[in-house]
Enzyme design. Structure first.
Site, short mmCIF file in Angstrom:
data_model
loop_
_atom_site.label_atom_id
_atom_site.label_comp_id
_atom_site.label_asym_id
_atom_site.label_seq_id
_atom_site.Cartn_x
_atom_site.Cartn_y
_atom_site.Cartn_z
N ARG A 20 0.88 -1.19 0.00
CA ARG A 20 0.00 0.00 0.00
C ARG A 20 0.90 1.22 0.00
NH1 ARG A 20 -5.27 1.28 3.59
NH2 ARG A 20 -6.04 -0.05 1.93
N ARG A 28 -13.05 -8.98 1.31
CA ARG A 28 -11.63 -8.68 1.06
C ARG A 28 -10.79 -9.93 1.33
NH1 ARG A 28 -9.76 -3.41 1.41
NH2 ARG A 28 -7.80 -4.32 0.69
#
Ligand code: CP
Length: 323
Positions: free
Chosen positions: A101, A291
């Site tokens: 990320r 997810r």
């Protein structure tokens, strides 16, 4: 050839279906596939904060038999003392997956260029493709199919979620319309890429400043925070987006039984009202759970397609996706 997942279009339409089918299978039988048995290590690097992405990758890697190595913001040399290329050269020798990320999409592209193990975009300023796998999985669960379904996105249509809705929705053959105020609309290259993919899948993409246009007939209505991560200082006043709030009046303009999505975290009373977020149309908790299942499927699929999975894993995955 190593397969990476840096944008929503890194899976072909057929491959997207394979990953979603695998995700459904792993949701039904969470420990059926030891794709990271060993345990192999998967590095999960965060340059920004996270709850869902951190938990779902850590839990998913463990459930696949692997060991998650979580690297929090500021803990690695990456970005200040060591280049992305050199970091990739070190990691690829010791881990089976690199999940990152970060801010710039170019950083992910550089990591992938120097890595022989799959690199996964766990959110960048440009895209959030892992979130879209979970969103599409959730829509399939609720509506039974994706092809031709109408999806409306309201809010900051220039952010990473809007871009991913356009690209992933087009890839799935959906009819996606994103609505936001002037100055907060998607970049032309995103719309063009989504439109090009939609031409091959039968999907459609549209951009508007009129929320009513996006909502008309929408079977899925999505929104996202008005202040994206890392953009707090440049945040616009809430009035800029007020007409794009996902509230009861907006939902009434969508199709009967429309499904509400929000990638979370949400600010109730800003981009979405509590009434809608906590109401019967909301699928946000399934979306958050998915997810886990979608990313497990993605990790296993990338390892198989990259020629990095054990024979029994390849066999299991190929059998599941060819059903
Ligand atoms: N939706 C999402 O990516 O959540 P986190 O920022 O908590 O990971």
């Amino acid at each position: 050839m190593t397969r990476h997942f840096l944008t929503d279009l890194d899976l072909s339409p057929d491959e997207l279906v394979q990953v979603l089918d695998l995700a459904d299978r792993l949701k039904a039988e969470p420990y059926a596939l030891g794709a990271l048995a060993g345990p192999q290590t998967a590095a999960v690097i965060f340059d920004k904060t996270s709850t869902r992405t951190r938990v779902s990758f850590a839990a998913g890697i463990s459930a696949l038999g692997g060991s998650p190595l979580i690297i929090n913001p500021g803990e690695a040399q990456l970005g200040h003392k060591e280049s992305i290329a050199d970091t990739a050269r070190v990691l690829e020798r010791q881990v089976s997956l690199i999940i990152w990320r970060t801010y710039a999409q170019a950083g992910l592209e550089e990591m992938a260029a120097y890595s022989r193990v799959p690199v996964i975009n766990a959110l960048s300023d440009a895209y959030h493709p892992c979130q879209l796998l979970a969103d599409l999985m959730t829509v399939r669960e609720r509506l039974g199919s994706l092809q031709g379904r109408r999806l409306a996105y309201l809010g900051d249509a220039a952010n990473n979620m809007a871009a991913s809705y356009l690209l992933a929705g087009a890839n799935a053959g959906m009819k996606v319309c994103v609505a936001g105020p002037q100055g907060h609309l998607p970049a032309d290259h995103i719309v063009a890429a989504a439109a090009e993919r939609a031409r091959t899948t039968g999907g459609e993409v549209a951009v508007t400043t009129d929320p009513a246009q996006a909502l008309a007939g929408a079977e899925v209505v999505a929104t996202d925070t008005w202040v994206s991560m890392g953009q707090q200082e440049a945040a616009e006043p809430a009035e800029t987006f007020a007409d794009y709030q996902l509230n009861a009046q907006a939902l009434q303009q969508a199709a009967d039984g429309a499904v509400v999505l929000h990638c979370l975290p949400a600010t109730r009373g800003a981009e979405i009202t509590a009434e809608v977020m906590d109401g019967p149309a909301s699928a946000v908790w399934d979306e958050a759970e998915n997810r886990l299942h979608a990313q497990k499927a993605l990790m296993a699929w990338l390892l198989v397609e990259s020629g990095l999975a054990a024979d029994e894993v390849v066999q299991w995955v190929r059998q599941e996706v060819s059903r």
